[in-house]
Design an enzyme around this catalytic site. Structure first.
Site, PDB file in Angstrom:
ATOM      1  CG  HIS A 512      -1.742   1.304   1.412  1.00 59.37           C
ATOM      2  ND1 HIS A 512      -3.071   1.229   1.088  1.00 59.37           N
ATOM      3  CD2 HIS A 512      -1.360   2.409   1.964  1.00 59.37           C
ATOM      4  CE1 HIS A 512      -3.409   2.507   1.127  1.00 59.37           C
ATOM      5  NE2 HIS A 512      -2.506   3.371   1.989  1.00 59.37           N
ATOM      6  CD  GLU A 513       1.691   3.649   3.786  1.00 60.20           C
ATOM      7  OE1 GLU A 513       1.862   4.524   3.134  1.00 60.20           O
ATOM      8  OE2 GLU A 513       0.557   3.465   4.457  1.00 60.20           O
ATOM      9  CG  HIS A 516       0.491   6.457  -0.855  1.00 57.92           C
ATOM     10  ND1 HIS A 516      -0.624   7.009  -1.190  1.00 57.92           N
ATOM     11  CD2 HIS A 516      -0.154   5.938   0.694  1.00 57.92           C
ATOM     12  CE1 HIS A 516      -1.516   6.883  -0.448  1.00 57.92           C
ATOM     13  NE2 HIS A 516      -1.172   6.153   0.817  1.00 57.92           N
ATOM     14  CG  HIS A 519       0.287   8.609  -6.918  1.00 61.83           C
ATOM     15  ND1 HIS A 519      -0.829   9.389  -6.029  1.00 61.83           N
ATOM     16  CD2 HIS A 519       0.147   9.345  -7.943  1.00 61.83           C
ATOM     17  CE1 HIS A 519      -1.559  10.037  -6.748  1.00 61.83           C
ATOM     18  NE2 HIS A 519      -1.018   9.977  -7.942  1.00 61.83           N
TER      19      HIS A 519
HETATM   20 ZN   LIG Z   1      -2.585   5.284   2.285  1.00 61.56          ZN
END
Ligand SMILES: [Zn+2]
Length: 749
Positions: A512-513, A516, A519
């Site tokens: 998940h991290e 980011h 991104h």
């Molecule tokens: Zn998050």
């Protein structure tokens, strides 16, 4: 799970933390000039030098330097802003909007480092600085957004004929700036502006105090396991960690369970000592709610009242309406509608899960009066998981080595994003645990950024996991500036030299991290304000939640889920069992999340009534039909997302909003050639990961998916039946409520 609110420099400052604030004298021009002269030499203020386009000089940071450096950087920024505002030439995109983009560079740098200390090295000395500086920084932010001459210039550009001649990215930047200023009160009269600034400073103080209280309750109270018997049921890794924690604290005990999620959750899952489970659960769920110096209840009441007053000042019925104005959902009603759609099936599933656990407990000889309590849920859920799916999380964990999982993420980034990760040792770090990788484009070999990884828990580090950008990608002045991002988590460090084994949930969080981070790393824009993860709150969790899906792909598991002793890949039979159990316990997961999200929204829809958080939480949960066997994921007195900054306030729902997109987006891959479909990956990069906030998120998503998002994939992923009501997308509401809002979408996360 979050990313900090440090991004946009002007108003980003408003969201920074601090303690109870009297009014703060603002900086004068004379002060500004003298600060600038004095402090130029301070290491924190220097442009970053060294390899990779310059890196933060973490090795030269002294806590005592933060205050003078922040003050000097604010003064410098203020001088720049005043110069823009006082420009005799008529306002243009270049002399106003671009000039604003160029301003505040020193402050960006100091704040980046300050943010690292605030979240990962927050000792007594630092928290003193934070307490003093937070209200000052809030006041400074207001000084900029309330600068009438500056706002007039931005407004002039926004309404000028020049606007139409700008590129779409430039037009969006103007719109983002303009609306940001309006939302921060630029149109208010002088008395209202003064009151607004007072409120912001008071809030900054309260936010700091709130998070310091949670941190104090986490640090001060631990569960001491006195005897070997107290360790009963715990797997080896957890025993080792508990022993290590006792040693660190120089306690003559069998072990210590620290009061953070990464220690408490596994303890609740495995300890077969029910009274100790209850003790651990109470320790954790009562953070910030123990009376005394670290109790957060009174602070919450004040925060809510100040937020309600601020919303009214700005022309919105409630804080929720103010916050949602700048999101994909657009209105609290649209967000509530989505949450309510998922709430009922989630609660119904909880009742099924509880029935299963009760039955199992009975089979194991529990008395007829036995009732599952919140400290039993994880423990019995784990037993049901084993019984029903023959799936033991500890068995899975033996294949999930932190280092290998990291390599797995790198591999996925190579397949989907064409990135290559190369470890580097030529940059300073702020703690020996931190490691750094250079990220390159595989085809061109060009560096796209740096990735810092700070994996382990330690005192002074806030709990949870998050991504941060120290420097944003941009090419404002023609020269490409590469980004520097970091991932932070709180894995429990094992024995020296032994691999750290993590749970499936932790591995998911890791991906998940990293989503980011990707991104941020993929960003390909001109203006820093629109760069990387600087997108609206309920869109920013989309790329990260999307990336979670690649963990369970056979390509990752067969290559990287290797047994920590034998090195053998995870057996297909075990993978099948994981897949069969994928919707297991979703009632619990979804309900504990939604309970927090609903409370957050309802607290901020309640207006200016004086709220007692304890009563409100209890009564609202009762009216929602919250099952008694579990508790909110974040209870109100420890809800850092919502009360340590404005960050996720009236915005915790965003994770659900984004995960609808994430599930729908992943189904685009599976409907095409599979998770590694090259064309789909290219569309995803082109329309989502590279564009930052240069396009409207709904339009970007549509361009990727070929249609608006649908909720179906999410309901399927969680094993919930589709409700009878028309299950549409999280369709944005037609009309924003409130008056200070202009129609379209906007920025800032
Ligand atoms: Zn998050």
């Amino acid at each position: 799970m979050s990313i900090p609110t440090s991004h946009r420099r002007l108003v980003g400052l408003v969201a920074v933390l601090g303690l109870a604030a009297p009014s703060i004298p603002t900086l004068s021009m004379a002060q500004a000039v003298s600060y600038t002269k004095v402090a130029k030499q301070a290491p924190l203020l220097q442009p970053w030098s060294g390899p990779h386009g310059g890196v933060p000089a973490f090795d030269q940071v002294k806590v005592a330097d933060f205050k003078p450096a922040l003050e000097a950087a604010m003064a410098e920024n203020l001088a720049e802003i005043n110069a823009i505002a006082a420009n005799k030439q008529s306002p243009t995109f270049e002399n106003t909007i671009v000039a604003l983009e160029r301003s505040g560079r020193a402050l960006d740098r100091v704040q980046a480092v300050y943010g690292v200390w605030s979240s990962t090295l927050n000792d007594a000395a630092f928290s003193g600085v934070q307490t003093e500086m937070a209200p000052k920084m809030a006041a400074f932010g207001d000084q900029i957004t309330q600068n009438t001459a500056l706002f007039k210039r931005i407004e002039a550009v926004y309404t000028s004929p020049e606007m139409k001649k700008l590129t779409p990215e430039q037009q969006r930047l103007v719109e983002v700036d303009y609306k940001q200023f309006v939302r921060a009160g630029a149109r208010l009269d002088a008395p209202a502006k003064a009151r607004l600034s007072q409120i912001n400073q008071q809030l900054a103080g309260l936010f700091t105090k709130f998070s310091q209280n949670v941190l104090a309750d986490e640090a001060d109270s631990v569960l001491v396991l006195k005897t070997e018997q107290d360790l009963s049921g715990l797997p080896t890794s957890l025993r080792d960690a508990a022993k290590a924690a006792a040693d660190t604290r120089k306690l003559a005990a069998a072990g210590v369970i620290t009061n953070t999620r990464s220690s408490i959750d596994p303890f609740l899952t495995y300890s077969d000592q029910r009274p100790l489970r209850e003790k651990a659960w109470r320790l954790f769920t009562n953070r910030g709610d123990n009376g005394g110096a670290h109790d957060n209840n009174a602070l919450i009441t004040q925060i809510l009242q100040l937020r309600a007053e601020r919303a009214k000042l700005l022309g919105y019925p409630t804080h929720a309406h103010l916050r949602l104005d700048n999101t994909m959902a657009k209105t609290p009603e649209a967000a509530m509608q989505l949450m309510e759609q998922v709430w009922k099936p989630a609660v119904a599933r909880v009742h099924e899960e509880v029935a299963d656990m009760q039955a199992l407990a009975k089979k194991e000889g529990a008395p007829a009066s036995f009732k599952i309590e919140p400290w039993d849920y994880r423990y019995y859920a784990e037993k049901v998981r084993k019984a029903r799916y023959d799936l033991d999380q500890n068995e899975v964990k033996q294949y999930l080595q932190l280092d290998k999982m990291r390599e797995g993420m790198f591999w996925v980034a190579g397949e989907l994003f064409n990135f290559n990760f190369v470890p580097v040792t030529d940059v300073p770090v702020y703690h020996p645990d931190v490691r750094v990788w250079q990220v390159n484009d595989k085809t061109t070999g060009k560096q796209v950024g740096l990735w810092y990884f700070d994996p382990y828990a330690r005192p002074g580090k806030k709990s949870g996991a998050w991504m941060n950008a120290y420097r944003k990608q941009e090419r404002l002045d023609g020269q490409p500036v590469t980004t520097i991002v970091s991932n932070n988590s709180n894995f429990v460090k094992g024995k020296e030299g032994e691999p750290v084994l993590i749970s499936w949930t932790d591995a998911t969080t890791l991906f998940h991290e990293f989503g980011h981070a990707l991104h941020g790393l993929s960003s390909n824009v001109t203006y820093p304000t629109l760069s990387g993860t600087s997108v609206v709150r309920d869109y920013v969790e989309f790329p990260s939640q999307l990336l979670e899906n690649w963990l369970s792909t056979p390509e990752v598991l067969s290559r990287f889920a290797l047994h920590y002793q034998t090195g053998k890949p995870i057996p297909q039979a075990l993978v099948d069992r994981i897949s069969k159990a994928s919707t297991f316990n979703e009632g619990f997961e979804t309900t504990e999340f939604l309970a927090s999200a609903l409370i957050d929204m309802k607290l901020h829809l309640a207006g200016d009534q004086k709220i007692d958080p304890d009563t409100f939480e209890r009564e609202t949960l009762a009216s929602l039909g919250m099952p008694s066997e579990l508790v909110m994921r974040h209870r109100t007195p420890q809800f850092n997302h919502v009360f340590s900054s404005d960050g996720y306030s009236a915005g915790y729902y965003s994770y659900l909003w984004s995960v609808v997109l994430a599930a729908d987006a992943f189904s685009a891959f599976t409907e095409a050639g599979g998770p590694y479909d090259k064309d789909m990956a290219a569309r995803l990069r082109q329309n989502v990961f590279t564009v930052g906030n240069t396009v409207d998120p709904a339009a970007g998503y549509r361009a990727f998916r070929g249609r608006d998002p649908k909720i179906d994939a999410l309901m399927k992923q969680r094993g919930f039946p589709m409700t009878a009501t028309k299950a549409g997308a999280p369709a944005p509401a037609k009309k924003p409520v409130g008056k200070a809002q202009p129609a379209k979408t906007t920025k800032r996360k």
